[in-house]
Design an enzyme around this catalytic site. Structure first.
Site, PDB file in Angstrom:
ATOM      1  N   TRP A   1      23.402  14.287  12.080  1.00 27.37           N
ATOM      2  CA  TRP A   1      23.215  12.829  12.145  1.00 27.37           C
ATOM      3  C   TRP A   1      21.751  12.483  12.339  1.00 27.37           C
ATOM      4  O   TRP A   1      20.998  13.194  13.008  1.00 27.37           O
ATOM      5  CB  TRP A   1      24.025  12.273  13.304  1.00 27.37           C
ATOM      6  CG  TRP A   1      23.694  10.863  13.698  1.00 27.37           C
ATOM      7  CD1 TRP A   1      22.725  10.459  14.568  1.00 27.37           C
ATOM      8  CD2 TRP A   1      24.334   9.675  13.233  1.00 27.37           C
ATOM      9  NE1 TRP A   1      22.733   9.091  14.684  1.00 27.37           N
ATOM     10  CE2 TRP A   1      23.710   8.579  13.869  1.00 27.37           C
ATOM     11  CE3 TRP A   1      25.386   9.427  12.349  1.00 27.37           C
ATOM     12  CZ2 TRP A   1      24.095   7.278  13.651  1.00 27.37           C
ATOM     13  CZ3 TRP A   1      25.763   8.109  12.132  1.00 27.37           C
ATOM     14  CH2 TRP A   1      25.125   7.049  12.776  1.00 27.37           C
TER      15      TRP A   1
ATOM     16  N   GLU B   1      15.598  -4.116  21.613  1.00 29.37           N
ATOM     17  CA  GLU B   1      15.339  -2.686  21.371  1.00 29.37           C
ATOM     18  C   GLU B   1      14.343  -2.414  20.237  1.00 29.37           C
ATOM     19  O   GLU B   1      14.082  -3.235  19.380  1.00 29.37           O
ATOM     20  CB  GLU B   1      16.638  -1.904  21.170  1.00 29.37           C
ATOM     21  CG  GLU B   1      17.417  -2.136  19.924  1.00 29.37           C
ATOM     22  CD  GLU B   1      18.671  -1.271  19.849  1.00 29.37           C
ATOM     23  OE1 GLU B   1      18.993  -0.559  20.820  1.00 29.37           O
ATOM     24  OE2 GLU B   1      19.357  -1.317  18.813  1.00 29.37           O
TER      25      GLU B   1
ATOM     26  N   ARG C   1      14.683   0.692  27.156  1.00 27.94           N
ATOM     27  CA  ARG C   1      14.406   1.807  26.253  1.00 27.94           C
ATOM     28  C   ARG C   1      13.356   1.488  25.189  1.00 27.94           C
ATOM     29  O   ARG C   1      12.933   0.372  25.007  1.00 27.94           O
ATOM     30  CB  ARG C   1      15.680   2.243  25.549  1.00 27.94           C
ATOM     31  CG  ARG C   1      16.418   1.180  24.771  1.00 27.94           C
ATOM     32  CD  ARG C   1      17.741   1.733  24.263  1.00 27.94           C
ATOM     33  NE  ARG C   1      18.547   0.759  23.549  1.00 27.94           N
ATOM     34  CZ  ARG C   1      19.451  -0.014  24.128  1.00 27.94           C
ATOM     35  NH1 ARG C   1      19.652   0.057  25.430  1.00 27.94           N
ATOM     36  NH2 ARG C   1      20.166  -0.856  23.396  1.00 27.94           N
ATOM     37  N   ASP C   2      12.972   2.582  24.502  1.00 26.55           N
ATOM     38  CA  ASP C   2      12.174   2.585  23.274  1.00 26.55           C
ATOM     39  C   ASP C   2      10.719   2.177  23.491  1.00 26.55           C
ATOM     40  O   ASP C   2      10.238   1.185  22.922  1.00 26.55           O
ATOM     41  CB  ASP C   2      12.808   1.682  22.209  1.00 26.55           C
ATOM     42  CG  ASP C   2      14.298   1.897  22.057  1.00 26.55           C
ATOM     43  OD1 ASP C   2      14.745   3.035  22.264  1.00 26.55           O
ATOM     44  OD2 ASP C   2      15.016   0.929  21.720  1.00 26.55           O
TER      45      ASP C   2
ATOM     46  N   TRP D   1      26.864  10.319  15.679  1.00 21.65           N
ATOM     47  CA  TRP D   1      25.926  10.087  16.775  1.00 21.65           C
ATOM     48  C   TRP D   1      26.300  10.947  17.981  1.00 21.65           C
ATOM     49  O   TRP D   1      27.463  11.110  18.323  1.00 21.65           O
ATOM     50  CB  TRP D   1      25.947   8.609  17.158  1.00 21.65           C
ATOM     51  CG  TRP D   1      24.890   8.225  18.151  1.00 21.65           C
ATOM     52  CD1 TRP D   1      23.644   7.756  17.875  1.00 21.65           C
ATOM     53  CD2 TRP D   1      25.001   8.284  19.574  1.00 21.65           C
ATOM     54  NE1 TRP D   1      22.972   7.520  19.038  1.00 21.65           N
ATOM     55  CE2 TRP D   1      23.774   7.838  20.114  1.00 21.65           C
ATOM     56  CE3 TRP D   1      26.001   8.691  20.451  1.00 21.65           C
ATOM     57  CZ2 TRP D   1      23.520   7.767  21.466  1.00 21.65           C
ATOM     58  CZ3 TRP D   1      25.758   8.622  21.808  1.00 21.65           C
ATOM     59  CH2 TRP D   1      24.537   8.164  22.313  1.00 21.65           C
TER      60      TRP D   1
ATOM     61  N   PHE E   1      16.151   9.433  23.783  1.00 18.47           N
ATOM     62  CA  PHE E   1      16.240   8.250  22.935  1.00 18.47           C
ATOM     63  C   PHE E   1      14.872   7.952  22.309  1.00 18.47           C
ATOM     64  O   PHE E   1      13.932   8.728  22.424  1.00 18.47           O
ATOM     65  CB  PHE E   1      16.756   7.060  23.741  1.00 18.47           C
ATOM     66  CG  PHE E   1      18.263   6.971  23.819  1.00 18.47           C
ATOM     67  CD1 PHE E   1      19.068   8.078  23.609  1.00 18.47           C
ATOM     68  CD2 PHE E   1      18.885   5.769  24.113  1.00 18.47           C
ATOM     69  CE1 PHE E   1      20.460   7.994  23.682  1.00 18.47           C
ATOM     70  CE2 PHE E   1      20.268   5.666  24.194  1.00 18.47           C
ATOM     71  CZ  PHE E   1      21.057   6.771  23.974  1.00 18.47           C
ATOM     72  N   SER E   2      14.773   6.810  21.672  1.00 20.79           N
ATOM     73  CA  SER E   2      13.616   6.489  20.824  1.00 20.79           C
ATOM     74  C   SER E   2      12.325   6.300  21.627  1.00 20.79           C
ATOM     75  O   SER E   2      12.341   6.096  22.832  1.00 20.79           O
ATOM     76  CB  SER E   2      13.909   5.234  20.008  1.00 20.79           C
ATOM     77  OG  SER E   2      14.989   5.446  19.152  1.00 20.79           O
TER      78      SER E   2
ATOM     79  N   ASN F   1      19.236   8.808  13.136  1.00 20.00           N
ATOM     80  CA  ASN F   1      19.068   7.356  13.227  1.00 20.00           C
ATOM     81  C   ASN F   1      17.598   7.005  13.467  1.00 20.00           C
ATOM     82  O   ASN F   1      16.759   7.471  12.689  1.00 20.00           O
ATOM     83  CB  ASN F   1      20.045   6.682  14.190  1.00 20.00           C
ATOM     84  CG  ASN F   1      20.034   7.141  15.620  1.00 20.00           C
ATOM     85  OD1 ASN F   1      20.517   8.224  15.922  1.00 20.00           O
ATOM     86  ND2 ASN F   1      19.529   6.323  16.528  1.00 20.00           N
ATOM     87  N   ASP F   2      17.242   6.208  14.455  1.00 27.09           N
ATOM     88  CA  ASP F   2      15.915   5.599  14.549  1.00 27.09           C
ATOM     89  C   ASP F   2      14.758   6.549  14.239  1.00 27.09           C
ATOM     90  O   ASP F   2      14.710   7.672  14.763  1.00 27.09           O
ATOM     91  CB  ASP F   2      15.668   5.085  15.971  1.00 27.09           C
ATOM     92  CG  ASP F   2      16.698   4.100  16.451  1.00 27.09           C
ATOM     93  OD1 ASP F   2      17.597   3.746  15.678  1.00 27.09           O
ATOM     94  OD2 ASP F   2      16.614   3.707  17.625  1.00 27.09           O
TER      95      ASP F   2
END
Length: 680
Positions: A234, A415, A365-366, A261, A297-298, A236-237
């Site tokens: 998988w 986000e 986050r991010d 995910w 995470f991102s 994603n970002d």
């Protein structure tokens, strides 16, 4: 001589085997099961007392989450407790699921505590005090651990040295209904030493490979050929995009274990030109520290040009990554750095916070970090709250200590924040700051190193499956280039038998233009796409009659970059069929339609761009068509949209036809593209 050497080698081999057997035996003695069936390998709940419904289909047999396409359970042996599972080897099929709405307990037989530590595997929901494992001993009930919102079980330990020699019981309990309302456990042992990472020290999550795998041909018939996709698993970002002086880096949210995910890890790819990518070993892996497990995470990455962190070795600039450590009960922002150009990474302070949770949202986050030259400071932009949205700005001199500078309260903010600087209509004497979020809501204004001041907006750019775009730091030519994640669409692994799921959009260069008196973002494919052009053909000033095919003499088209300018005239539609993709300009509705595919893989017609009013009588469109996706642009990128389509026969004849009247084609340029992948 040969016989003597052979005899000595055999003697050494026998001695080594004996030593190895002794070591294994000592290890077994060091880690003793607490009681019979403490590992559930009987295939039943022998010795355990069961209450309620949560564990009625236990123990489960095999790695059932992975069979369903989720992360691995990391079980030991064949059997384990998985509250969401319904495959025991006697009932159910591998991968069958039960429910998150059942509650209950498992109580172990009594045992004597003989070792100073109790060690076991645990996963499932993170609900401290509501689900997990307890120790009942000497009149006390002590919570030992809960899950981490992952099916993957990690080994944890608890110091029970004060209870040595006493009788005790374990209680596996699940009192939670709804999301992540289950607990996973396995292999309860007594040990002389704690498991790595379980008593506060840093440890990487077990079972996440460093390598992305060996197959890098990217030659599957439906593999995107000029959009980035991971070798497998998988995606994603996009994260941490930057130019290090020699090459471009793309990090990305990645599950290396399954095409869904989970197990969030920073995948890593490098490129000389943002078009030809090579996937590298994973950069940042999930870890546990201070008893807290979490995933990655991102975030963002920068080149530490002035050695603010003090880690530079020789002339090699340090690369610094900022990411969200997604642990419970609250996320925080952490940092890692590389002194070898991104090949290996070290977690600053064992992955602990450089910016603590600010108290607005458990999932803050991010982080977006960049060097702000006018103020001589590093700046972090962080999303910290939704409904209403709040963005918090921080500054730093050394990348470690961050000072709160200001807040931006906006309803739209959610986000994956980014902040870039762009000249207005190319005039570098008039620079503006643009701040945007994952959905590409944005405002235009100024940023002084501490505060953002809005002059225009909010506006919305992009559309469709385009999400969570981030820009490259340290671009060599002052361009602002971003990559977005093409969120959604069908699961490519399930629908098309591919080893991956999800892809990135093609890189866009952003510009800022005055349109109708307002400042607006525009996005166009980067010029480097020209490196993929195999053939190009141009037609000009052609009147297309009803039903006539403008591409009648063209062989099948597979990978395409097409631009068209036309006067709609008397036609009802202008229909474009390329490589199985179908797009249509609705003249009366002044809108662009596409035959797309929804998340379930079902064909559906969608509105790509509306209010496409001709300018001076002319509509100007551009399309990038790959094997699973179409990206559409209007009027030099003033509007853009990304969508998936159901792949059809790539050998079908291409067509551009007028329906119900005439269309005047002012200019058509068809560029056939080559694959960006070796062997594609």
């Amino acid at each position: 001589m040969f016989n003597v050497c052979t005899q000595r080698s055999s003697q050494w081999l026998l001695l080594f085997s004996a030593l190895l057997a002794a070591a294994v035996s000592a290890s077994v003695r060091a880690d003793e099961f607490l009681f019979p069936n403490a590992d559930f390998e009987s295939g039943a709940l022998e010795g355990w007392a069961v209450e309620g419904d949560a564990f009625q289909h236990q123990p489960t047999k095999g790695d059932n989450p992975q069979v369903r396409g989720r992360e691995s359970s990391a079980l030991e042996g064949e059997f384990w407790i998985g509250g969401f599972e319904k495959a025991t080897g006697r009932e159910g099929r591998p991968g069958d699921a039960f429910t998150d709405d059942a509650v209950g307990t498992l109580v172990s037989p009594e045992f004597t505590i003989k070792k100073p530590f109790i060690s076991f595997l645990i996963g499932g929901g993170n609900h401290a005090g509501k689900s997990g494992v307890k120790l009942r001993c000497d009149g006390e009930e002590i919570d030992l651990a809960t899950g981490s919102d992952s099916e993957t079980m990690s080994r944890t330990s608890y110091d029970v040295s004060r209870f040595l020699g006493k009788r005790a019981q374990l209680i596996v309990y699940d009192n939670v209904r709804g999301g992540w309302g289950h607990i996973n456990v396995d292999s309860f042992t007594g040990t002389d030493k704690p498991a790595a990472g379980s008593m506060g020290e840093f440890a990487l999550q077990e079972g996440i490979p460093a390598s992305p795998g060996d197959d890098d041909s990217y030659s599957e018939p439906l593999r995107p050929q000029f959009h980035f996709s991971a070798r497998k698993g998988w995606l994603n970002d996009p994260n941490g995009m930057m130019f290090d002086g020699e090459k471009y880096h793309l990090f990305f949210q990645h599950n290396p274990l399954a095409p869904v995910w989970g197990n969030m890890t920073w995948g890593h790819a490098t490129s000389p030109d943002m078009v030809h990518w090579t996937q590298q070993d994973h950069a940042l892996l999930p870890y546990r520290v201070d008893r807290q497990p979490g995933t990655i995470f991102s975030g963002t990455a920068v080149v530490d040009h002035n050695n603010s962190l003090g880690k530079q070795r020789g002339d090699q600039k340090t690369l610094v990554a900022f990411f969200t450590f997604a642990g419970k009960p609250k996320f925080y922002q952490a940092m890692a750095y590389s002194t070898d150009g991104g090949k290996t990474w070290s977690y600053w302070n064992d992955g602990r916070a450089v910016v603590e949770n600010q108290g607005f949202d458990d999932g803050e986050r991010d982080p977006k970090v960049f060097w702000h030259e006018p103020s001589g400071k590093w700046v972090m932009v962080l999303w910290v709250k939704q409904n209403p949205g709040k963005v918090r700005f921080f500054t730093s001199d050394d990348l470690v200590h961050w000072e709160h500078a200001s807040d931006l309260d906006r309803e739209w903010a959610f986000e994956c924040m980014d902040l870039v600087f762009l000249p207005v209509d190319g005039d570098k004497n008039e620079m503006k700051a643009v701040i945007y979020d994952a959905s590409f809501d944005y405002e235009v204004g100024t940023f002084d190193g501490r505060e953002f001041h809005t002059e225009s907006g909010p506006h919305v750019a992009g559309g469709g499956n385009f999400y969570a775009a981030q820009s490259f730091n340290d671009m060599p030519d002052d361009r602002v280039v971003q990559i977005g994640w093409m969120r959604g669409g069908p699961n490519a692994a399930e629908k098309y038998g591919l080893p991956f799921n999800q892809q990135m959009a093609f890189p866009y260069e952003l510009t800022l233009r005055r349109i109708g008196g307002e400042l607006r973002l525009a996005g166009q494919p980067i010029d480097e796409i020209g490196k993929l052009v195999d053939q190009s053909s141009v037609l000009q000033n052609v009147t297309l009659s009803d039903g006539e095919n403008l591409l009648a003499d063209q062989p099948p088209l597979d990978l395409v970059d097409l631009e068209i300018e036309f006067v709609p005239g008397t036609a009802k539609d202008l229909e474009i069929r390329l490589a199985g993709a179908l797009l249509k300009y609705d003249v009366a509705g002044q809108r662009l339609l596409q035959r797309a595919v929804d998340d379930g893989g079902n064909a559906t017609e969608i509105v790509v761009l509306d209010n496409l009013t001709p300018r001076d009588g002319v509509v100007k469109l551009r399309f990038l068509i790959d094997r699973l996706s179409v990206e559409s642009f209007a009027f030099d990128g003033e509007r853009f949209f990304a969508a998936y389509y159901a792949p059809q026969d790539r050998n079908a004849a291409p067509s551009i036809t007028a329906q119900g009247g005439e269309v005047e084609v002012k200019k058509l340029e068809v560029r056939r593209l080559k694959s960006a992948w070796t062997g594609g």
